[in-house]
Scaffold this active site. Structure first.
Site, PDB file in Angstrom:
ATOM      1  N   CYS A  14       0.900  -1.312   0.004  1.00  0.00           N
ATOM      2  CA  CYS A  14       0.051  -0.064   0.114  1.00  0.00           C
ATOM      3  C   CYS A  14       0.790   1.185   0.119  1.00  0.00           C
ATOM      4  O   CYS A  14       1.466   1.331  -0.989  1.00  0.00           O
ATOM      5  CB  CYS A  14      -1.101  -0.187   1.078  1.00  0.00           C
ATOM      6  SG  CYS A  14      -2.416   1.046   1.075  1.00  0.00           S
ATOM      7  N   HIS A  64      -3.664  -5.197   1.206  1.00  0.00           N
ATOM      8  CA  HIS A  64      -2.986  -5.441   2.562  1.00  0.00           C
ATOM      9  C   HIS A  64      -2.791  -6.854   2.779  1.00  0.00           C
ATOM     10  O   HIS A  64      -3.687  -7.276   3.595  1.00  0.00           O
ATOM     11  CB  HIS A  64      -3.713  -4.551   3.655  1.00  0.00           C
ATOM     12  CG  HIS A  64      -3.548  -3.080   3.653  1.00  0.00           C
ATOM     13  ND1 HIS A  64      -2.463  -2.779   4.260  1.00  0.00           N
ATOM     14  CD2 HIS A  64      -4.312  -2.204   3.140  1.00  0.00           C
ATOM     15  CE1 HIS A  64      -2.604  -1.046   4.117  1.00  0.00           C
ATOM     16  NE2 HIS A  64      -3.579  -0.902   3.297  1.00  0.00           N
ATOM     17  N   GLU A  68      -0.788  -8.325   4.682  1.00  0.00           N
ATOM     18  CA  GLU A  68      -0.429  -8.497   6.265  1.00  0.00           C
ATOM     19  C   GLU A  68      -1.837  -8.499   7.191  1.00  0.00           C
ATOM     20  O   GLU A  68      -1.741  -8.737   8.288  1.00  0.00           O
ATOM     21  CB  GLU A  68       0.626  -7.321   6.544  1.00  0.00           C
ATOM     22  CG  GLU A  68      -0.137  -6.108   7.165  1.00  0.00           C
ATOM     23  CD  GLU A  68      -0.578  -5.409   5.753  1.00  0.00           C
ATOM     24  OE1 GLU A  68      -1.065  -3.965   6.097  1.00  0.00           O
ATOM     25  OE2 GLU A  68      -0.632  -5.648   4.874  1.00  0.00           O
TER      26      GLU A  68
END
Length: 236
Positions: free
Chosen positions: A97, A175, A177
């Site tokens: 991002c 994202h 993560e």
């Protein structure tokens, strides 16, 4: 093997990406650029580590814009220098991002406002599903990358480039993560109000994120494995 994790604020964590890197044998060192007391005034002094000291670098997301120097202050220049040196040295970078936007900017591309924000779980069109699965992936962004010279777009949707490769590095707009705890933290830091402004139900977003936990972990494992094997070209 040493992996540097650049965390720009106090809520975001290496999360599922960090878990998979650790499973590959990487020792993670996380540095936090903006401490919690300065979250709403992020123009803090920060000295980034030397790219030469690491085998891999992960640059995570942030709630600010790469091009908003008035907000982030001079530390963005230090991060761009870190990523630029990593590229020249052949140190693989995974940009997530804001991290992907910083990688783009460091290598001669640019970042601009997206035609609309993306908040929530989104499927993407991918050229290499074994490297970048179609998702759904969690998104929360207002900007998009204009790719630097030599970059190859790997995935996209109607809003923006969703993944690109440049050298031994990979940038993703989504994202990988993400965890439910992180979504909860972002909502508590003003994200809930952002959701409402853009027609997203924050309670439904949190519930959806909880329901996606198993799929998100599986997709992130594929992404990290593909990054290491096909982009970074490491046997880690």
């Amino acid at each position: 093997m040493r992996a540097l994790i650049v965390r720009h604020e106090h809520v975001t964590e290496p999360g599922l990406v960090g878990d998979r890197l650790a499973e590959h044998g990487y020792r993670l060192t996380t540095v936090t650029v903006v401490p919690e007391p300065r979250h709403h005034a992020p123009d803090v002094p920060f000295d980034f580590p030397d790219a030469a000291d690491w085998d891999l670098i992960v640059s995570l997301g942030a709630p600010w814009s790469v091009y908003d120097h008035a907000a982030v202050g001079s530390w963005i220049d230090g991060e761009l220098a870190l990523l630029r040196k990593a590229h020249h040295l052949g140190v693989p970078v995974l940009g997530v991002c804001f991290g992907a936007q910083a990688l783009t900017t460091a290598l001669g591309g640019s970042v601009e406002a997206a035609p609309r924000p993306e908040i929530g779980w989104t499927e993407i069109e991918t050229d290499l599903p074994a490297l970048v699965p179609p998702g759904p992936w969690f998104q929360w962004h207002y900007d998009r990358c204009v790719l630097p010279p030599g970059a190859v777009e790997l995935a996209r949707n109607a809003v923006c480039t969703q993944a690109f490769r440049v050298g031994r590095s990979l940038g993703v707009q989504f994202h990988p993560e993400i965890t439910t705890a992180m979504v909860r933290g972002w909502l508590g830091l003003g994200g809930a109000e952002q959701c409402v402004r853009h027609g997203v139900d924050p309670h439904a977003l949190l519930a959806h994120s909880r329901a996606m936990e198993a799929d998100a972990r599986a997709n992130t494992r594929l992404l990290v494995d593909g990054f290491l094997e096909q982009v970074a070209n490491t046997t880690a």
